[in-house]
Design a protein around this motif. Sequence first.
Motif, PDB file in Angstrom:
ATOM      1  N   ASP A  10       0.829  -1.195   0.000  1.00  0.00           N
ATOM      2  CA  ASP A  10       0.000   0.000   0.000  1.00  0.00           C
ATOM      3  C   ASP A  10       0.875   1.261   0.000  1.00  0.00           C
ATOM      4  O   ASP A  10       0.579   2.235  -0.699  1.00  0.00           O
ATOM      5  CB  ASP A  10      -0.929  -0.019   1.206  1.00  0.00           C
ATOM      6  N   PHE A  11       1.946   1.224   0.755  1.00  0.00           N
ATOM      7  CA  PHE A  11       2.890   2.343   0.805  1.00  0.00           C
ATOM      8  C   PHE A  11       3.445   2.640  -0.590  1.00  0.00           C
ATOM      9  O   PHE A  11       3.438   3.781  -1.042  1.00  0.00           O
ATOM     10  CB  PHE A  11       4.032   1.989   1.781  1.00  0.00           C
ATOM     11  N   PHE A  12       3.908   1.605  -1.291  1.00  0.00           N
ATOM     12  CA  PHE A  12       4.478   1.796  -2.626  1.00  0.00           C
ATOM     13  C   PHE A  12       3.405   2.140  -3.655  1.00  0.00           C
ATOM     14  O   PHE A  12       3.645   2.946  -4.554  1.00  0.00           O
ATOM     15  CB  PHE A  12       5.253   0.565  -3.070  1.00  0.00           C
ATOM     16  N   ARG A  15       2.813   5.733  -4.013  1.00  0.00           N
ATOM     17  CA  ARG A  15       3.962   6.592  -4.303  1.00  0.00           C
ATOM     18  C   ARG A  15       4.633   6.314  -5.644  1.00  0.00           C
ATOM     19  O   ARG A  15       5.388   7.150  -6.130  1.00  0.00           O
ATOM     20  CB  ARG A  15       4.991   6.448  -3.183  1.00  0.00           C
ATOM     21  N   LEU A  16       4.395   5.143  -6.212  1.00  0.00           N
ATOM     22  CA  LEU A  16       5.038   4.775  -7.475  1.00  0.00           C
ATOM     23  C   LEU A  16       3.987   4.315  -8.489  1.00  0.00           C
ATOM     24  O   LEU A  16       3.171   3.448  -8.172  1.00  0.00           O
ATOM     25  CB  LEU A  16       6.036   3.633  -7.256  1.00  0.00           C
ATOM     26  N   PRO A  17       4.034   4.854  -9.707  1.00  0.00           N
ATOM     27  CA  PRO A  17       3.099   4.372 -10.726  1.00  0.00           C
ATOM     28  C   PRO A  17       3.506   2.974 -11.203  1.00  0.00           C
ATOM     29  O   PRO A  17       4.673   2.591 -11.089  1.00  0.00           O
ATOM     30  CB  PRO A  17       3.243   5.401 -11.844  1.00  0.00           C
ATOM     31  N   ASP A  22       9.868  -3.445 -18.973  1.00  0.00           N
ATOM     32  CA  ASP A  22      10.842  -4.092 -18.085  1.00  0.00           C
ATOM     33  C   ASP A  22      11.850  -3.078 -17.553  1.00  0.00           C
ATOM     34  O   ASP A  22      12.214  -3.106 -16.383  1.00  0.00           O
ATOM     35  CB  ASP A  22      11.584  -5.211 -18.823  1.00  0.00           C
ATOM     36  N   GLY A  23      12.304  -2.176 -18.408  1.00  0.00           N
ATOM     37  CA  GLY A  23      13.240  -1.141 -17.966  1.00  0.00           C
ATOM     38  C   GLY A  23      12.598  -0.227 -16.944  1.00  0.00           C
ATOM     39  O   GLY A  23      13.238   0.210 -15.994  1.00  0.00           O
ATOM     40  N   ASP A  24      11.341   0.063 -17.142  1.00  0.00           N
ATOM     41  CA  ASP A  24      10.586   0.887 -16.210  1.00  0.00           C
ATOM     42  C   ASP A  24      10.469   0.165 -14.859  1.00  0.00           C
ATOM     43  O   ASP A  24      10.541   0.784 -13.808  1.00  0.00           O
ATOM     44  CB  ASP A  24       9.203   1.149 -16.799  1.00  0.00           C
ATOM     45  N   PHE A  25      10.307  -1.143 -14.896  1.00  0.00           N
ATOM     46  CA  PHE A  25      10.220  -1.930 -13.667  1.00  0.00           C
ATOM     47  C   PHE A  25      11.506  -1.799 -12.863  1.00  0.00           C
ATOM     48  O   PHE A  25      11.474  -1.581 -11.649  1.00  0.00           O
ATOM     49  CB  PHE A  25       9.951  -3.404 -13.990  1.00  0.00           C
ATOM     50  N   GLU A  26      12.647  -1.911 -13.531  1.00  0.00           N
ATOM     51  CA  GLU A  26      13.932  -1.798 -12.838  1.00  0.00           C
ATOM     52  C   GLU A  26      14.096  -0.417 -12.207  1.00  0.00           C
ATOM     53  O   GLU A  26      14.602  -0.298 -11.088  1.00  0.00           O
ATOM     54  CB  GLU A  26      15.074  -2.103 -13.801  1.00  0.00           C
ATOM     55  N   LEU A  27      13.652   0.609 -12.903  1.00  0.00           N
ATOM     56  CA  LEU A  27      13.704   1.964 -12.352  1.00  0.00           C
ATOM     57  C   LEU A  27      12.817   2.068 -11.113  1.00  0.00           C
ATOM     58  O   LEU A  27      13.208   2.653 -10.101  1.00  0.00           O
ATOM     59  CB  LEU A  27      13.256   2.979 -13.400  1.00  0.00           C
ATOM     60  N   LYS A  31      13.782   3.064  -7.184  1.00  0.00           N
ATOM     61  CA  LYS A  31      13.075   4.115  -6.452  1.00  0.00           C
ATOM     62  C   LYS A  31      12.429   3.549  -5.188  1.00  0.00           C
ATOM     63  O   LYS A  31      12.406   4.202  -4.149  1.00  0.00           O
ATOM     64  CB  LYS A  31      12.018   4.762  -7.343  1.00  0.00           C
ATOM     65  N   ALA A  32      11.903   2.326  -5.286  1.00  0.00           N
ATOM     66  CA  ALA A  32      11.253   1.693  -4.134  1.00  0.00           C
ATOM     67  C   ALA A  32      12.252   1.453  -3.009  1.00  0.00           C
ATOM     68  O   ALA A  32      11.933   1.650  -1.831  1.00  0.00           O
ATOM     69  CB  ALA A  32      10.593   0.386  -4.552  1.00  0.00           C
TER      70      ALA A  32
END
Length: 52
Positions: A10-12, A15-17, A22-27, A31-32
């Motif tokens: 819930d916290f993440f 705060r994160l879209p 896959d590259g977006d996932f790594e980013l 950030k997480a």
Amino acid sequence: MPLEEFRWADFFRHRLPPPATDGDFELRVRKAVKLARSRAALGLPSYIGAPD
């Protein structure tokens, strides 16, 4: 009290879209990790604080 995983999710979620690629996932993971160590996460289960 909800399970620890649900509190962190819930916290993440707020705060994160969601990642679009896959590259977006790594980013998002990077950030997480920063968010998990930030003061914003203070009070969540197993919070270990900012790195020294």
